[in-house]
Scaffold this active site. Sequence first.
Site, PDB file in Angstrom:
ATOM      1  CG  HIS A   1       0.233   6.833   5.538  1.00  7.08           C
ATOM      2  ND1 HIS A   1       1.365   7.343   6.126  1.00  7.08           N
ATOM      3  CD2 HIS A   1       0.498   5.535   5.289  1.00  7.08           C
ATOM      4  CE1 HIS A   1       2.279   6.378   6.223  1.00  7.08           C
ATOM      5  NE2 HIS A   1       1.776   5.262   5.730  1.00  7.08           N
TER       6      HIS A   1
ATOM      7  CG  LEU B   1       6.459   1.082   0.969  1.00  2.00           C
ATOM      8  CD1 LEU B   1       5.838   1.376  -0.382  1.00  2.00           C
ATOM      9  CD2 LEU B   1       7.571   0.051   0.823  1.00  2.00           C
TER      10      LEU B   1
ATOM     11  CD  GLU C   1      -1.100   2.423   2.777  1.00  2.45           C
ATOM     12  OE1 GLU C   1      -0.707   3.599   2.701  1.00  2.45           O
ATOM     13  OE2 GLU C   1      -0.322   1.476   3.000  1.00  2.45           O
TER      14      GLU C   1
ATOM     15  N   GLY D   1       0.821  -1.205   0.000  1.00  4.96           N
ATOM     16  CA  GLY D   1       0.000   0.000   0.000  1.00  4.96           C
ATOM     17  C   GLY D   1       0.849   1.246   0.000  1.00  4.96           C
TER      18      GLY D   1
HETATM   19 ZN    ZN Z   1       2.682   3.447   5.587  1.00  8.91          ZN
END
Ligand code: ZN
Length: 165
Positions: free
Chosen positions: A134, A89, A131, A46
């Site tokens: 975020h 990430l 996600e 994601g």
């Molecule tokens: Zn993340």
Amino acid sequence: MATREIRIMGDEVLKKVCRPVKEVTPHTKQLIEDMLDTMYQANGVGLAAPQVGVIRRIVVIDVGEGPLVMINPEILETDGSQTGEEGCLSLPGKAGQVTRPNYVKARFYNEEMELCEVEGEGLLARAICHETDHLDGHMYVEKVEGEIHDVHYEEAEENEEEEEE
Ligand code: ZN
């Protein structure tokens, strides 16, 4: 294929509350393409727009069932719980234990700005929660139980091999 630079934790853009998307322009479509390329190249499941420096409510997810593009996602229902390893990430080489709902129902707009719904369990439920967090400026590290630890080198190497196939 165009990838974008992934912002690393500590970057102010990861703390912003993202703005809703009002219309999908060619520029938005390019962003989504680039987000997918960036996610696949980094071997992630994601990616949210702020992770590539764009303060817009867009996420892309692929838990192995094909790409899911969610514009202005909103979680409608959750159920159960799961505790497991989570990484990001924006914090490469690290992971930690996070408890998330085991079931999530979410509403979002697709690239045609049609209202859609998705239901997910397990990894998909986890990815949707991670996600959408975020988009409100939150990282999984705020929810980690215990310590954030390094991901084993062997595991990273295996991922690289998969990517080459
Ligand atoms: Zn993340």
